[in-house]
Design a protein around this motif. Sequence first.
Motif, short mmCIF file in Angstrom:
data_model
loop_
_atom_site.label_atom_id
_atom_site.label_comp_id
_atom_site.label_asym_id
_atom_site.label_seq_id
_atom_site.Cartn_x
_atom_site.Cartn_y
_atom_site.Cartn_z
N PRO A 105 0.79 -1.24 0.00
CA PRO A 105 0.00 0.00 0.00
C PRO A 105 0.83 1.29 0.00
CG PRO A 105 -0.92 -1.58 1.55
CD PRO A 105 0.36 -2.16 1.07
N ASN A 106 2.02 1.25 0.56
CA ASN A 106 2.87 2.44 0.60
C ASN A 106 4.08 2.24 -0.31
OD1 ASN A 106 1.16 3.48 2.63
ND2 ASN A 106 2.38 2.52 4.24
N THR A 107 3.84 2.34 -1.60
CA THR A 107 4.88 2.07 -2.59
C THR A 107 5.15 3.30 -3.44
OG1 THR A 107 4.32 -0.29 -2.74
CG2 THR A 107 5.48 0.66 -4.61
N ALA A 108 6.43 3.53 -3.74
CA ALA A 108 6.81 4.60 -4.65
C ALA A 108 7.92 4.13 -5.58
CB ALA A 108 7.28 5.83 -3.88
N ASP A 109 7.76 4.46 -6.86
CA ASP A 109 8.85 4.28 -7.82
C ASP A 109 9.62 5.58 -7.93
OD1 ASP A 109 7.97 1.72 -8.33
OD2 ASP A 109 6.92 2.25 -10.19
N ILE A 110 10.93 5.48 -7.94
CA ILE A 110 11.80 6.65 -8.03
C ILE A 110 12.74 6.45 -9.21
CG2 ILE A 110 13.46 8.10 -6.80
CD1 ILE A 110 12.37 6.92 -4.17
N ASP A 111 12.55 7.25 -10.24
CA ASP A 111 13.34 7.14 -11.46
C ASP A 111 14.24 8.36 -11.56
OD1 ASP A 111 14.37 6.55 -13.92
OD2 ASP A 111 12.47 6.43 -14.97
N MET A 112 15.54 8.16 -11.34
CA MET A 112 16.50 9.26 -11.25
C MET A 112 17.35 9.36 -12.51
SD MET A 112 17.69 8.53 -7.32
CE MET A 112 17.60 6.75 -7.57
N VAL A 125 9.23 0.59 -0.56
CA VAL A 125 7.99 0.52 0.19
C VAL A 125 8.25 0.97 1.62
CG1 VAL A 125 7.05 -1.33 -1.23
CG2 VAL A 125 8.31 -1.91 0.83
N SER A 126 7.28 1.65 2.18
CA SER A 126 7.33 2.05 3.58
C SER A 126 6.52 1.05 4.38
CB SER A 126 6.76 3.47 3.74
OG SER A 126 6.70 3.85 5.10
N ILE A 127 7.17 0.33 5.28
CA ILE A 127 6.54 -0.83 5.92
C ILE A 127 6.05 -0.54 7.33
CG2 ILE A 127 7.77 -2.49 4.50
CD1 ILE A 127 9.75 -2.91 6.73
N GLY A 128 6.14 0.74 7.77
CA GLY A 128 5.63 1.11 9.09
C GLY A 128 6.72 1.50 10.05
N ILE A 134 13.82 -1.59 -0.08
CA ILE A 134 13.96 -1.45 -1.52
C ILE A 134 13.62 -2.81 -2.12
CG2 ILE A 134 15.52 -0.93 -3.43
CD1 ILE A 134 14.84 1.45 -1.57
N VAL A 135 12.66 -2.81 -3.05
CA VAL A 135 12.17 -4.08 -3.58
C VAL A 135 12.41 -4.24 -5.08
CG1 VAL A 135 10.43 -4.32 -1.77
CG2 VAL A 135 9.83 -3.15 -3.90
N ARG A 136 12.92 -3.19 -5.74
CA ARG A 136 13.25 -3.33 -7.16
C ARG A 136 14.33 -2.32 -7.55
NH1 ARG A 136 8.20 -3.58 -10.92
NH2 ARG A 136 7.94 -5.43 -9.60
N LEU A 137 15.29 -2.80 -8.32
CA LEU A 137 16.33 -1.95 -8.91
C LEU A 137 16.37 -2.25 -10.40
CD1 LEU A 137 19.34 -2.26 -6.41
CD2 LEU A 137 17.88 -0.26 -6.74
N ASN A 138 16.14 -1.23 -11.21
CA ASN A 138 16.24 -1.40 -12.67
C ASN A 138 15.50 -2.65 -13.16
OD1 ASN A 138 17.71 0.94 -12.87
ND2 ASN A 138 19.69 -0.10 -12.97
N GLN A 139 14.28 -2.83 -12.68
CA GLN A 139 13.38 -3.90 -13.12
C GLN A 139 13.75 -5.29 -12.59
OE1 GLN A 139 10.71 -2.61 -14.36
NE2 GLN A 139 11.75 -0.63 -14.44
N ILE A 140 14.73 -5.37 -11.70
CA ILE A 140 15.04 -6.65 -11.04
C ILE A 140 14.54 -6.58 -9.61
CG2 ILE A 140 16.87 -8.21 -10.28
CD1 ILE A 140 18.53 -7.34 -12.63
N LEU A 181 21.51 -13.30 -4.04
CA LEU A 181 21.60 -13.03 -5.47
C LEU A 181 20.20 -12.87 -6.03
CD1 LEU A 181 23.35 -12.92 -8.13
CD2 LEU A 181 22.83 -15.35 -8.36
N PHE A 182 19.97 -11.78 -6.76
CA PHE A 182 18.70 -11.52 -7.41
C PHE A 182 18.97 -11.39 -8.91
CE2 PHE A 182 18.65 -9.63 -3.19
CZ PHE A 182 17.49 -10.15 -2.62
#
Length: 222
Positions: A105-112, A125-128, A134-140, A181-182
Motif C-alpha cells: 500500500p505504501n509504494t513509490a517508484d523513483i526514477d532518477m 515501500v514504507s513498511i511502518g 527497496i524491492v526493485r532496482l532497474n526492473q530486477i 543473489l537476485f
Amino acid sequence: MAFISLFEVIGPNMVGPSSSHTAGAVSMALLARKLFPAEIKKVEFTLYGSFAKTYRGHGTDRALLGGIMGFETDDLRIRDSLSIAKERNLDYHFSIGQDTGEEHPNTADIDMTGVNGERLFVRGVSIGGGKVKIVRLNQIDVDFTGEYSTLIISQTDRPGVVAHITKVLSEREVNIAFMRLFREEKGAKAFTVVESDERIPDEVVEQIRENPLVSDVMLVQI
C-alpha cells in the motif's frame, strides 16, 4: 514475522505527520539517493496505494523530495522541499501509478536521471514505523532495508562472480550478515546484495569492480 520494537511503535525522530507516509518516504528516497552515483538532475516519482491517495495531505511529496536532496527524517527543510528543489534546479514530477494489487500500500517508484545521463530506477515501500525496503532496482526484484552497511553489485549472472565478491570481502575481513543473489533469469543481469553489521571498507568497491562481469558497485554505509 518482522520484529517491531517499542521505539518503532513510538516512531522515529521526524517531521510529521505520519511515520509511514512522511518519515518512511524520506528514508526511502534518501536510500535511493545514496545508491545513485552522481548529482541528480531529474527525478520522477510514481505513487501507489495509500501513497497515491494521501500524498499531499501527509506531505509524502515533500518527504520524497527531501530524501532525494539528502535530508534526514527530522530535517525541518522537508516542509519547504518543493521550493528548495526549484531553487536547486531539480526537475521533479509526481504521478499516480495503476495499482495491480501486487504492490504494498505504501509504494513509490523513483526514477532518477543524473547530470551526465546516468539512470537508476528504484522501487521502495514504507513498511511502518519509519522503516523501508527497496524491492526493485532497474526492473530486477530485490529485497534490502539499508539498516546494515550494504553492497549492491550489478553483474552478469555467470560462474565465478560471487566467488570473486566473497574473496574480496574475506580478504578485508568483512563479516557478512546476509548475502543474496537476485536475477532476471539464469545467465542474465543480476544483483548481488551483501549486508554487514559493520562498516564495509570503501576500497572493496574498486576491488570488486576488477571482475569484468561486474558492471557497477553501490555502497551504502550505516
